[in-house]
Structure formats: C-alpha cells, structure tokens
Design a protein around this motif. Structure first.
Motif, PDB file in Angstrom:
ATOM      1  N   ALA A  33      31.088  13.476  33.292  1.00 10.20           N
ATOM      2  CA  ALA A  33      32.301  13.335  33.417  1.00 10.20           C
ATOM      3  C   ALA A  33      32.973  13.910  34.841  1.00 10.20           C
ATOM      4  N   SER A  34      32.326  14.796  35.430  1.00  9.63           N
ATOM      5  CA  SER A  34      32.903  15.335  36.705  1.00  9.63           C
ATOM      6  C   SER A  34      32.666  14.285  37.814  1.00  9.63           C
ATOM      7  N   GLY A  35      31.575  13.553  37.698  1.00 11.53           N
ATOM      8  CA  GLY A  35      30.949  12.861  38.657  1.00 11.53           C
ATOM      9  C   GLY A  35      31.870  11.436  38.542  1.00 11.53           C
ATOM     10  N   ALA A  36      32.484  11.130  40.045  1.00 13.07           N
ATOM     11  CA  ALA A  36      33.073   9.956  40.003  1.00 13.07           C
ATOM     12  C   ALA A  36      32.387   8.454  39.807  1.00 13.07           C
ATOM     13  N   GLY A  37      32.753   7.621  39.062  1.00 17.17           N
ATOM     14  CA  GLY A  37      32.100   6.384  38.973  1.00 17.17           C
ATOM     15  C   GLY A  37      31.128   6.037  38.014  1.00 17.17           C
ATOM     16  N   ASP A 103      14.060   2.464  42.719  1.00 20.38           N
ATOM     17  CA  ASP A 103      13.792   0.996  42.684  1.00 20.38           C
ATOM     18  C   ASP A 103      14.653   0.277  43.590  1.00 20.38           C
ATOM     19  N   VAL A 104      15.862   0.663  43.774  1.00 20.45           N
ATOM     20  CA  VAL A 104      16.881  -0.254  44.377  1.00 20.45           C
ATOM     21  C   VAL A 104      17.421   0.531  45.456  1.00 20.45           C
ATOM     22  N   LEU A 105      17.266   1.909  45.468  1.00 21.63           N
ATOM     23  CA  LEU A 105      18.042   2.924  46.727  1.00 21.63           C
ATOM     24  C   LEU A 105      19.421   2.875  46.215  1.00 21.63           C
ATOM     25  N   PHE A 106      20.174   2.624  45.430  1.00 26.24           N
ATOM     26  CA  PHE A 106      21.482   2.585  45.413  1.00 26.24           C
ATOM     27  C   PHE A 106      22.200   3.701  45.527  1.00 26.24           C
ATOM     28  N   CYS A 107      21.693   5.024  45.395  1.00 25.52           N
ATOM     29  CA  CYS A 107      22.302   6.066  45.691  1.00 25.52           C
ATOM     30  C   CYS A 107      22.263   6.332  47.215  1.00 25.52           C
ATOM     31  N   ARG A 108      21.169   5.795  47.975  1.00 24.05           N
ATOM     32  CA  ARG A 108      21.314   5.695  49.691  1.00 24.05           C
ATOM     33  C   ARG A 108      22.458   4.898  50.186  1.00 24.05           C
ATOM     34  N   ARG A 109      22.475   3.864  49.547  1.00 22.83           N
ATOM     35  CA  ARG A 109      23.377   2.795  50.126  1.00 22.83           C
ATOM     36  C   ARG A 109      24.920   2.965  49.708  1.00 22.83           C
ATOM     37  N   TYR A 110      25.249   4.019  48.422  1.00 23.85           N
ATOM     38  CA  TYR A 110      26.251   4.229  48.268  1.00 23.85           C
ATOM     39  C   TYR A 110      26.581   5.870  48.041  1.00 23.85           C
ATOM     40  N   PRO A 111      26.426   6.399  49.288  1.00 25.93           N
ATOM     41  CA  PRO A 111      26.491   8.053  49.079  1.00 25.93           C
ATOM     42  C   PRO A 111      27.667   8.560  48.534  1.00 25.93           C
ATOM     43  N   GLN A 112      28.556   7.914  48.233  1.00 21.38           N
ATOM     44  CA  GLN A 112      29.798   8.234  47.547  1.00 21.38           C
ATOM     45  C   GLN A 112      29.699   8.450  45.921  1.00 21.38           C
ATOM     46  N   LEU A 113      28.646   8.102  45.492  1.00 23.10           N
ATOM     47  CA  LEU A 113      28.249   8.153  44.169  1.00 23.10           C
ATOM     48  C   LEU A 113      27.633   9.676  44.011  1.00 23.10           C
TER      49      LEU A 113
END
Length: 146
Positions: A33-37, A103-113
């Motif tokens: 819950a403390s993580g945005a998104g 797999d989709v490198l989502f965390c690299r593309r959206y570092p704000q997550l």
C-alpha cells in the motif's frame, strides 16, 4: 526433537505461528500500500485483499489460541481455505512481478513505479503463506492421527 503436536492450535507454538501469519500479512499489506500505483494492477489488489483476510482470520485464531491456553483446552480447527487463498494471491502477484521486471522490462520503462516495494510485499506474502501452509499441514496430520 520437532513434534507436530507442539504446533497444534491451542499451544504456544500454534500461537507463535498465528502471530507470524498476522505480522507477515500485515507487513505485506503495508509495503504494498505504500507503493504508488499498486491499485492499477488487479494482482496487487488481490494480494492486498487476501492478505487482509489472512490477517483477520489469523488474528481471530490467535485469540482462540490465547483463550485455549488460558483455560487449558484443546482446539481443533483448519485453515486450508485461507492457506490456498494466500498461495493463489502470492503466486499471481509474483507472476506479475516477473512479467514486469524480466519479460517486458516494465520497471525500467517506468522508474516511478516502486517495483522494489512490490517485490518485498510479494515476499512477505509468501512468508505469511508458508506459515499458513505449515499450520494446514499440521492440522491435516492431527486429523489423520484420530
């Protein structure tokens, strides 16, 4: 020597397992819950919901353990349903984390997550599930012994 009877409901070992379940489930909820998104992803919302149920269920069973210890009575109850629910939620959230990071490198593309927080929450959920599964296996062994 480790004995199954020491961990059964209504004993100090059973109470320790219940407190661990509540602690890990609560920590998983807090970190997620403390993580945005997190609310944008169904698997993470499912993890929060199942860990909330796990916390409440385990807290209620911990209260029963305290009562049983106080009045020195045996308890026989099962928590296979919450163990399966916690395992399913942990697996789905873990699968989403693998998809995001590898797999989709989502965390690299959206570092704000806050992907690191999501991973910690999933790990804590698995720890809570491990204690629930242990408790369910012990209950199964106790039922088979009767």
């Amino acid at each position: 020597m480790w004995e199954v009877a020491w961990w059964r409901p209504g004993t100090w070992g059973g109470l320790a397992m219940r407190v661990g379940q509540v602690a890990f489930a609560g920590a998983s909820i807090g970190v997620m819950a403390s993580g945005a998104g997190f609310a944008n992803y169904t698997a993470f919302c499912y993890l929060i919901a199942s860990m909330g149920l796990q916390s409440l269920w385990s807290l209620g069973l911990a209260c029963l353990d305290v009562y049983a210890l106080t009045v020195k009575r045996d308890l026989n109850n099962a928590l296979l349903v919450t163990a399966l629910l916690s395992f399913a939620a942990s697996c789905s959230a873990g699968g989403v984390m693998v998809l995001f990071k590898r797999d989709v490198l989502f965390c690299r593309r959206y570092p704000q997550l806050p992907c690191g927080r999501f991973e910690i929450a999933v790990a804590l959920a698995f720890l809570s599930w491990a204690l629930s599964a242990t408790s369910a296996i012990i209950m199964f062994c106790l039922l088979a012994a009767f």
